[in-house]
Design an enzyme around this catalytic site. Structure first.
Site, mmCIF file in Angstrom:
data_model
loop_
_atom_site.group_PDB
_atom_site.id
_atom_site.type_symbol
_atom_site.label_atom_id
_atom_site.label_comp_id
_atom_site.label_asym_id
_atom_site.label_seq_id
_atom_site.Cartn_x
_atom_site.Cartn_y
_atom_site.Cartn_z
ATOM 1 N N LYS A 116 0.909 -0.832 -0.194
ATOM 2 C CA LYS A 116 0.315 0.117 -0.027
ATOM 3 C C LYS A 116 0.879 1.177 0.342
ATOM 4 C CE LYS A 116 -3.867 -1.548 2.326
ATOM 5 N NZ LYS A 116 -5.031 -1.495 2.519
ATOM 6 N N GLU A 200 -2.587 7.307 8.195
ATOM 7 C CA GLU A 200 -2.971 8.636 7.162
ATOM 8 C C GLU A 200 -4.190 8.852 7.971
ATOM 9 O OE1 GLU A 200 -4.271 5.916 3.334
ATOM 10 O OE2 GLU A 200 -6.340 5.510 4.416
ATOM 11 N N HIS A 235 -14.807 -2.611 8.041
ATOM 12 C CA HIS A 235 -14.437 -2.273 6.916
ATOM 13 C C HIS A 235 -14.592 -3.067 6.290
ATOM 14 C CE1 HIS A 235 -12.642 0.727 9.502
ATOM 15 N NE2 HIS A 235 -12.480 0.209 9.942
ATOM 16 N N ARG A 292 -7.755 -7.596 -9.320
ATOM 17 C CA ARG A 292 -8.480 -9.021 -8.933
ATOM 18 C C ARG A 292 -9.338 -8.563 -9.650
ATOM 19 N NH1 ARG A 292 -11.038 -8.862 -4.621
ATOM 20 N NH2 ARG A 292 -9.956 -7.942 -2.705
#
Ligand code: ADP
Length: 501
Positions: A116, A200, A235, A292
């Protein structure tokens, strides 16, 4: 030419890919573990090979054995589905080294986007807006606190190698930082063997909007519009839809162009999804790319009429995309409810066991992608997803009413399912109004909890409401039956009277 495809997966996604192959005149090879000897995907494929015991590390994740099967069966290409080895660059590399086509992006792209932090960096360089955050890893409390102070609390600690919602921690104030940092690092190390974390800005009440992309090896990169996946639990997505009630043509075009830019910046080929968070001012920020076919791809197929799985095979075959950006038409609205075998009464724990009765809904605008049927068993070894129930309508209201009708038609006995929970959401006025955020489940259920002091926590409250909905559903079913009995009786009585007369 791809003539034979091995599906390195199980359950509904293996079934989905087998269908795409059959329609394309391609032979299929299934793999299975001890737990899946009689599973639907094994019965549907032309050939099936045992790859090991039930635990996935010894079967569906066993790269060497899967490649052996590919060679033995004369497979031309491997489709990884989602989960298991789908985003494992080592697998993609080894498949290619064995002279077999990997149906997905290049291993280097998977590797780049699977990290990430590296992906964020690449996107920043390409001018794609990302959630404000640290550009390098954060590993000590001083730099974490300094950085969080700069961007402002609340912040989210994330694992660079993260996925499936694991390794994420919200930190609301500086006093919580030390403990949260340590926990996130530990979780990242044990889940991914990589303790790198970054920070973040935590966006308050965002919406999760993602863009489907498709790219061929001839340089064509096209987006297929958005999916909104804001209805999440821990999440993780549970309900998805397209179009998003808040995305208009102008925003779709901007997000679509940004997703295409993200794809080009990572040399993307085949199907992928660029995920964004949308804030309340409708600013969007890059989250990650899933390299994917996504669980929720059918809603895009329903509104575009494009078969993404078949298109993936076509691209892997070196052909051009069968459509252009200009030729795509979005028609109507589609919804997906993930039908998990989980017990709403026990904090949504997987409900393991044998399915004793199984009848899928059908009729206008209904699509069910299932991996189980009346011979099925929900196993402790795998994701307890029974199926994905999708509905299409001319507009969102019609898709929702079809979903209510289809959920009520669905009969699954032997295990508990989240069907009552979906009925609850489909009847919720904020959902109907399209007033969504990633906190929808938490907030709406917390509010119901206030109205119901008996329910001491959110999960308990969900359980109570689900039980209520389930009861209503049972009552409806009983009413239908008793009506029918009355009718039968009166018809019988009439007959008798006629005879007497
Ligand atoms: P994973 O790869 O583990 O699924 P993602 O980065 O895709 O993690 O995020 C999953 C979900 O977590 C998002 O859909 C959203 O609900 C929440 N989330 C992630 N990042 C943020 C953020 N910066 N602010 C608020 N919510 C976030």
């Amino acid at each position: 030419m791809i003539k034979k495809v091995l599906i390195a997966n199980r359950g509904e996604i293996a079934v989905r890919i087998i269908r795409a192959c059959k329609e394309s005149g391609i032979r299929t090879v299934a793999i299975f573990s001890d737990a899946d000897v009689t599973s639907l995907h094994v019965r549907m494929a032309e050939e099936a090979y045992h790859v090991g015991p039930a635990p996935s590390a010894e079967s569906y994740l066993y790269i060497g054995r899967i490649i052996d099967v590919a060679k033995k069966s004369g497979t031309d290409a491997i489709h990884p589905g989602y989960g298991f080895l789908a985003e494992n660059p080592v697998f993609a590399k080894e498949v290619k080294a064995a002279g077999v086509i990997f149906i997905g992006p290049e291993a280097d792209t998977i590797e780049l986007l699977g990290d990430k932090m590296a992906a964020r960096k690449r996107m920043i360089d390409a001018g794609v807006p990302v959630v404000p955050g640290s550009e390098t890893k954060v590993d000590d409390i001083e730099s974490a606190s300094r950085f969080a102070g700069e961007i402002g609390y609340p912040v989210l600690i994330k694992a660079a190698a993260g996925g499936g919602g694991k390794g994420m921690r919200i930190v609301r104030k500086s006093e919580e930082m030390t403990a949260a940092l340590r926990m996130a690092q530990n979780e990242a190390r044990s889940a991914f063997g990589d303790e790198r974390i970054y920070i973040e800005k935590y966006l308050e009440r965002p919406r999760h909007i993602e863009i489907q992309i498709m790219a061929d090896t001839h340089g064509n990169v096209v987006h297929l519009g958005e999916r909104e996946c804001s209805i999440q639990r821990r999440h993780q997505k549970v309900i998805e839809e397209t179009p998003s009630p808040v995305v208009d043509d102008e925003l779709r075009q901007r997000m679509g162009e940004t997703a295409v830019r993200a794809a080009k910046a990572s040399n993307y080929v085949n199907a992928g999804t660029v995920e964004f968070l949308l804030d309340q001012q409708k600013n969007f920020y890059f989250l990650e790319v899933n390299t994917r076919l996504q669980v929720e791809h059918p809603v895009t197929e329903l509104v575009t009429g494009i078969d993404l799985a078949k298109e993936q095979i076509r691209v892997a075959n070196g052909e051009k995309l069968s459509f252009t950006q200009e030729s795509i038409r979005w028609n109507g609205a589609a919804l997906e409810c993930r039908i998990y075998a989980e017990d709403p009464d026990s904090e949504f724990m997987p409900s393991i066991g044998k399915i004793t009765e199984y009848r899928e809904p059908s009729g206008p605008g209904v699509r069910v992608d299932s991996g189980l049927d009346h011979f099925g068993q929900v196993s402790i070894y795998y994701d307890p997803l029974i199926s994905k129930l999708c509905t299409w309508g001319n507009d969102r209201d019609e898709a929702i009413s079809r979903m209510r009708r289809a959920l009520a038609e669905y009969r699954i006995q032997g295990v508990k399912t989240v069907i009552p929970f979906h009925l609850l959401v489909m009847n919720h006025e904020k959902f109907i109004a399209g007033d969504l955020s990633t906190h929808f489940i938490g907030e709406e259920l917390a509010q119901m909890q206030e109205q119901n002091p008996m329910a001491e926590d959110t999960m308990k409250k969900i359980a109570i409401f689900c039980a209520m909905v389930e009861q209503q559903h049972q009552n409806q079913v009983q009413n239908i039956h008793s009506d029918r009995n009355d009718k039968v009786k009166s018809a019988w009585k009439m007959k008798g009277r006629q005879r007497i007369a």
